[in-house]
Write a protein that holds these residues in place. Structure first.
Motif, PDB file in Angstrom:
ATOM      1  N   GLU A 120      -4.255  -6.377   3.529  1.00 56.43           N
ATOM      2  CA  GLU A 120      -3.410  -5.436   2.795  1.00 56.43           C
ATOM      3  C   GLU A 120      -4.102  -4.079   2.685  1.00 56.43           C
ATOM      4  N   ASN A 121      -5.407  -4.069   2.395  1.00 52.14           N
ATOM      5  CA  ASN A 121      -6.163  -2.817   2.293  1.00 52.14           C
ATOM      6  C   ASN A 121      -6.196  -2.079   3.629  1.00 52.14           C
ATOM      7  N   LYS A 122      -6.334  -2.827   4.733  1.00 50.28           N
ATOM      8  CA  LYS A 122      -6.352  -2.204   6.061  1.00 50.28           C
ATOM      9  C   LYS A 122      -4.991  -1.583   6.382  1.00 50.28           C
ATOM     10  N   VAL A 123      -3.916  -2.310   6.049  1.00 50.03           N
ATOM     11  CA  VAL A 123      -2.566  -1.804   6.301  1.00 50.03           C
ATOM     12  C   VAL A 123      -2.304  -0.556   5.454  1.00 50.03           C
ATOM     13  N   MET A 124      -2.725  -0.594   4.193  1.00 51.29           N
ATOM     14  CA  MET A 124      -2.548   0.568   3.296  1.00 51.29           C
ATOM     15  C   MET A 124      -3.252   1.795   3.881  1.00 51.29           C
ATOM     16  N   ALA A 125      -4.482   1.597   4.381  1.00 56.40           N
ATOM     17  CA  ALA A 125      -5.241   2.705   4.964  1.00 56.40           C
ATOM     18  C   ALA A 125      -4.499   3.277   6.173  1.00 56.40           C
ATOM     19  N   LYS A 126      -3.943   2.405   7.010  1.00 53.09           N
ATOM     20  CA  LYS A 126      -3.207   2.845   8.206  1.00 53.09           C
ATOM     21  C   LYS A 126      -1.942   3.611   7.802  1.00 53.09           C
ATOM     22  N   VAL A 127      -1.233   3.118   6.803  1.00 55.70           N
ATOM     23  CA  VAL A 127      -0.008   3.781   6.344  1.00 55.70           C
ATOM     24  C   VAL A 127      -0.339   5.166   5.782  1.00 55.70           C
ATOM     25  N   LYS A 128      -1.405   5.262   5.001  1.00 53.51           N
ATOM     26  CA  LYS A 128      -1.816   6.561   4.442  1.00 53.51           C
ATOM     27  C   LYS A 128      -2.165   7.531   5.562  1.00 53.51           C
ATOM     28  N   GLU A 129      -2.820   6.997   6.612  1.00 54.10           N
ATOM     29  CA  GLU A 129      -3.180   7.825   7.768  1.00 54.10           C
ATOM     30  C   GLU A 129      -1.908   8.293   8.506  1.00 54.10           C
ATOM     31  N   LEU A 130      -0.950   7.386   8.708  1.00 54.37           N
ATOM     32  CA  LEU A 130       0.294   7.717   9.419  1.00 54.37           C
ATOM     33  C   LEU A 130       1.164   8.710   8.655  1.00 54.37           C
ATOM     34  N   THR A 131       1.248   8.535   7.331  1.00 54.57           N
ATOM     35  CA  THR A 131       2.163   9.357   6.532  1.00 54.57           C
ATOM     36  C   THR A 131       1.507  10.610   5.965  1.00 54.57           C
ATOM     37  N   GLY A 132       0.185  10.596   5.856  1.00 50.04           N
ATOM     38  CA  GLY A 132      -0.508  11.709   5.226  1.00 50.04           C
ATOM     39  C   GLY A 132      -0.301  11.742   3.726  1.00 50.04           C
ATOM     40  N   SER A 133       0.211  10.647   3.175  1.00 55.36           N
ATOM     41  CA  SER A 133       0.489  10.570   1.740  1.00 55.36           C
ATOM     42  C   SER A 133      -0.479   9.602   1.068  1.00 55.36           C
ATOM     43  N   GLU A 134      -0.957   9.994  -0.107  1.00 56.96           N
ATOM     44  CA  GLU A 134      -1.829   9.100  -0.882  1.00 56.96           C
ATOM     45  C   GLU A 134      -1.005   8.140  -1.729  1.00 56.96           C
ATOM     46  N   LYS A 135       0.254   8.514  -1.968  1.00 55.62           N
ATOM     47  CA  LYS A 135       1.133   7.666  -2.781  1.00 55.62           C
ATOM     48  C   LYS A 135       1.904   6.730  -1.865  1.00 55.62           C
ATOM     49  N   VAL A 136       1.398   5.519  -1.737  1.00 55.65           N
ATOM     50  CA  VAL A 136       2.022   4.546  -0.844  1.00 55.65           C
ATOM     51  C   VAL A 136       2.240   3.236  -1.592  1.00 55.65           C
ATOM     52  N   THR A 137       3.434   2.678  -1.436  1.00 59.46           N
ATOM     53  CA  THR A 137       3.736   1.358  -1.977  1.00 59.46           C
ATOM     54  C   THR A 137       3.938   0.442  -0.785  1.00 59.46           C
ATOM     55  N   LEU A 138       3.292  -0.710  -0.835  1.00 60.66           N
ATOM     56  CA  LEU A 138       3.395  -1.656   0.269  1.00 60.66           C
ATOM     57  C   LEU A 138       4.218  -2.857  -0.153  1.00 60.66           C
ATOM     58  N   LYS A 139       5.217  -3.184   0.673  1.00 63.06           N
ATOM     59  CA  LYS A 139       6.056  -4.336   0.413  1.00 63.06           C
ATOM     60  C   LYS A 139       5.832  -5.324   1.547  1.00 63.06           C
ATOM     61  N   ASN A 140       5.440  -6.546   1.208  1.00 64.39           N
ATOM     62  CA  ASN A 140       5.185  -7.571   2.221  1.00 64.39           C
ATOM     63  C   ASN A 140       6.356  -8.545   2.283  1.00 64.39           C
ATOM     64  N   GLU A 141       6.931  -8.688   3.479  1.00 63.69           N
ATOM     65  CA  GLU A 141       7.973  -9.687   3.712  1.00 63.69           C
ATOM     66  C   GLU A 141       7.396 -10.721   4.657  1.00 63.69           C
ATOM     67  N   VAL A 142       7.677 -11.987   4.384  1.00 62.95           N
ATOM     68  CA  VAL A 142       7.166 -13.061   5.226  1.00 62.95           C
ATOM     69  C   VAL A 142       8.304 -13.584   6.105  1.00 62.95           C
ATOM     70  N   ASP A 143       8.047 -13.611   7.416  1.00 59.64           N
ATOM     71  CA  ASP A 143       9.017 -14.118   8.387  1.00 59.64           C
ATOM     72  C   ASP A 143       8.278 -14.930   9.443  1.00 59.64           C
ATOM     73  N   PRO A 144       8.272 -16.262   9.300  1.00 58.57           N
ATOM     74  CA  PRO A 144       7.543 -17.106  10.250  1.00 58.57           C
ATOM     75  C   PRO A 144       8.012 -16.941  11.700  1.00 58.57           C
ATOM     76  N   ALA A 145       9.220 -16.413  11.909  1.00 54.26           N
ATOM     77  CA  ALA A 145       9.765 -16.249  13.261  1.00 54.26           C
ATOM     78  C   ALA A 145       8.961 -15.269  14.112  1.00 54.26           C
ATOM     79  N   ILE A 146       8.176 -14.390  13.477  1.00 54.89           N
ATOM     80  CA  ILE A 146       7.403 -13.434  14.278  1.00 54.89           C
ATOM     81  C   ILE A 146       6.123 -14.082  14.828  1.00 54.89           C
ATOM     82  N   ILE A 147       5.864 -15.316  14.458  1.00 57.72           N
ATOM     83  CA  ILE A 147       4.771 -16.175  14.933  1.00 57.72           C
ATOM     84  C   ILE A 147       3.408 -15.692  14.440  1.00 57.72           C
ATOM     85  N   GLY A 148       3.070 -14.462  14.683  1.00 53.47           N
ATOM     86  CA  GLY A 148       1.790 -13.902  14.247  1.00 53.47           C
ATOM     87  C   GLY A 148       1.840 -12.402  14.406  1.00 53.47           C
TER      88      GLY A 148
END
Length: 178
Positions: A120-148
Motif C-alpha cells: 500500500e505504501n509503495k502504491v501510494m508513493a507511485k500515485v503521488k509521483e503520477l499525480t503530483g499531489s500529496e493529498k491522495v486517498t487509496l481505495k483497494n478493491e479485491v478481484d480474484p479474477a485478475i489472478i495476480g
C-alpha cells in the motif's frame, strides 16, 4: 453517475459550504454510501416501487439517525421527489465533488488479494509521483479474477499490470501468429 444525482450532490455541497459543514457532510456521505453499498436489502427497498415513500423515509431516517440535519433534509427531499433510489449515487457524487474541491486524488487499486501495508505504501508513493499531489486517498478493491498483479486507476489514467491482462496479451499475440 446520473445527472440528477450530481445535481443533488452539488446542492448539498453548496448548503454545506454555506454552513461550513462540508467535512461533517463528507463523513455522513461516506457512511451513507458504504451502508447502501454493503446492504443488498437496503438497495432493494430504495428501488422498490411497492414500498410506500413514507415507509422508506422512516426507515432511512432511523438507519441514518446519527447523521447531520442536512443529511436528513436530503433524505426528505429525495423521498418527496420520488428519488430515493438515487441516495447512494448522491452520496458517491458528494464524496467525489468534495475530494475534487479539496484537491484530493482518489486512486483505486484492484488486486487479487487485499493489499499489505508495505505494498500500500509503495502504491501510494507511485500515485503521488503520477499525480503530483500529496493529498491522495487509496481505495483497494479485491478481484480474484485478475489472478495476480494489480490494476491502478487515478482519474482517467489506468495502469494494468494484472496477470490476467498479460495472459490476454499473450493469447492475442499467439492467435495473430497462427
Amino acid at each position: 453517475m446520473s445527472r440528477a444525482a450530481i445535481r443533488y450532490a452539488k446542492a448539498v455541497l453548496q448548503k454545506a459550504n454555506e454552513n461550513n459543514t462540508e467535512a461533517v457532510l463528507f463523513g455522513d456521505m461516506q457512511s451513507v454510501y458504504k451502508t447502501i453499498e454493503d446492504s443488498r436489502e437496503l438497495q432493494t427497498v430504495l428501488q422498490s416501487p411497492v414500498i410506500k415513500a413514507n415507509d422508506k423515509k422512516e426507515a432511512l431516517l432511523k438507519i441514518f439517525s446519527g447523521q447531520s440535519e442536512t443529511t436528513h433534509s436530503l433524505i426528505r427531499v429525495l423521498v418527496d421527489n420520488k428519488r430515493t433510489s438515487l441516495l447512494g449515487n448522491v452520496a458517491k457524487s458528494y464524496i467525489d465533488l468534495y475530494n475534487d474541491a479539496q484537491g484530493v486524488k482518489v486512486a483505486t487499486v484492484i488486486t487479487a488479494v487485499p493489499l499489505s501495508d508495505e505494498l500500500e505504501n509503495k502504491v501510494m508513493a507511485k500515485v503521488k509521483e503520477l499525480t503530483g499531489s500529496e493529498k491522495v486517498t487509496l481505495k483497494n478493491e479485491v478481484d480474484p479474477a485478475i489472478i495476480g498483479g494489480f490494476i491502478l486507476r487515478v482519474g482517467d489514467i489506468q495502469y494494468n499490470a494484472s496477470i490476467a491482462n498479460q495472459f490476454g496479451n499473450l493469447k492475442r499475440e499467439f492467435s495473430k501468429s497462427i
